[in-house]
Motif scaffolding. Sequence first.
Motif, short mmCIF file in Angstrom:
data_model
loop_
_atom_site.label_atom_id
_atom_site.label_comp_id
_atom_site.label_asym_id
_atom_site.label_seq_id
_atom_site.Cartn_x
_atom_site.Cartn_y
_atom_site.Cartn_z
N LYS A 174 0.89 -1.09 0.01
CA LYS A 174 0.29 -0.04 0.12
C LYS A 174 0.82 1.33 -0.07
O LYS A 174 0.57 2.23 -0.65
N ALA A 228 -6.13 0.72 -6.29
CA ALA A 228 -5.10 0.93 -5.41
C ALA A 228 -5.31 -0.36 -4.39
O ALA A 228 -6.26 -0.73 -4.20
N ARG A 241 2.21 6.63 -7.02
CA ARG A 241 1.02 7.05 -7.61
C ARG A 241 1.29 8.76 -7.61
O ARG A 241 1.07 9.54 -8.48
N LYS A 242 2.00 9.19 -6.55
CA LYS A 242 2.27 10.69 -6.42
C LYS A 242 3.20 11.03 -7.14
O LYS A 242 3.28 12.13 -7.92
N HIS A 285 2.69 1.75 -3.44
CA HIS A 285 1.61 2.18 -4.59
C HIS A 285 1.37 3.82 -4.22
O HIS A 285 1.37 4.46 -5.39
N SER A 286 0.91 4.06 -3.12
CA SER A 286 0.73 5.38 -2.66
C SER A 286 1.74 6.53 -3.21
O SER A 286 1.57 7.34 -3.72
#
Length: 424
Positions: free
Chosen positions: A180, A209, A187-188, A183-184
């Motif tokens: 998690k 997500a 993504r940013k 991925h977060s």
Amino acid sequence: MITWRLRGSVKTMPSQSITLRTIEAAKPSASGDVYTWDTGLRGFGLRVTPRGVKSYVLQYRIEGGSARRKTIGIHGSPWTTQTARREAERLLMLVRQGIDPVEQQRELKRREKALNFSAYCDLFVDLYLQANWPDTWPEAMRILENIAKPRWGKRPLSALKRSDMVKLMDDYADRPGQRKAVHSLLRKLFNWAVDREDIEVSPLAGMKAPKAVASRRRVLGHEEIVCLWNACEHVGWPWGPYVRLLILTMQRRQEVAEMDWSEIDLEAKTWTLPPERTKNDEAHVVPLSPLAVEQLRAMSPKRSGLVFTTTGKTPVSGFSKAKRTLDEHMLRIIAERFGHLNVEMTPIVIPEWRFHDIRRTGATNLQALGIPIEVTEAVLNHISGTRAGVAGIYNRYKYDAEKQKALELWDKKITELLSASPIC
């Protein structure tokens, strides 16, 4: 016209329509490259080298400037007369808009070189993370340094695809919390790149997500701690000593895995993690209890480089396999311990646990032993609760003596558990 150029000389011959028959009939010349220009599409041509290599080209001028030539591709898949002609038409549309296809291609190559993934991560840290994540950017940077950069290195940012993201997420399927977080963060990074028009589309665009991970509460019971400790005798190097030091020090899985002998002082009974290896970028001194010192003294007399390594160059890896082996031995050991009690037992099952639960188990036991929460946080090197915010800024006390006492009490508790009879 048909033309060829050799060191400045140009000769011309009648032009003709470029078809498959024209291409097959075109012959090389020992004098230099031979060009056939299409009668239907101005500037579109075929080049034949002295070695007989045939390729499609486009010759053009930008706003009355000197003639420029761009190679479209070598004849054959994917470049046929039809696909090359369509590409020439596309390039001529750019020319009519005042865009030079050759310069555009050079600029794209320059951007790809400048926008390699590793360099872009550094830019992202400097311009985005430090400004927008002032408290947590060091941890985000570590994810980039330890997970993303080694995987994609100098690949162009624009070359990363959805399949690359899927493979990364699959590799962390057994670590949902880390999955998690990765991925977060990515993504940013990719959304920031899109906002800056450095890439057109994020490779994570449209990808669901990972589900939020519920906060874990698993704490190993006293019997489980005993069985885990004893299982370490049977899993072999380096997992036995590694897991026992996880139990005794309560430090993070990767911090123990990357432990170096240069950080260990057996005489002073301390392990000092340098700032670059801690989550909060501050040096962290871990007092070594008697059992911890005993584990370290029992290891290789060489005592240089990484403590836990099978290659001599990289930290120990293969946590999932080691965990499965530990589980097998724990089940056998707990069956043997309770078998001596002659009590009826339902089938033995050890609830699912992870290496990180060892850290929570130690912290929970410190609280049960009466250790103040601020000392427990100091042992764990947590910057939260009583050590966060304004209190953390002004209270720079390191609790070294208190940490030593806490870990010695935990050492004593483990020794008592190991010598006690099984608990029904």
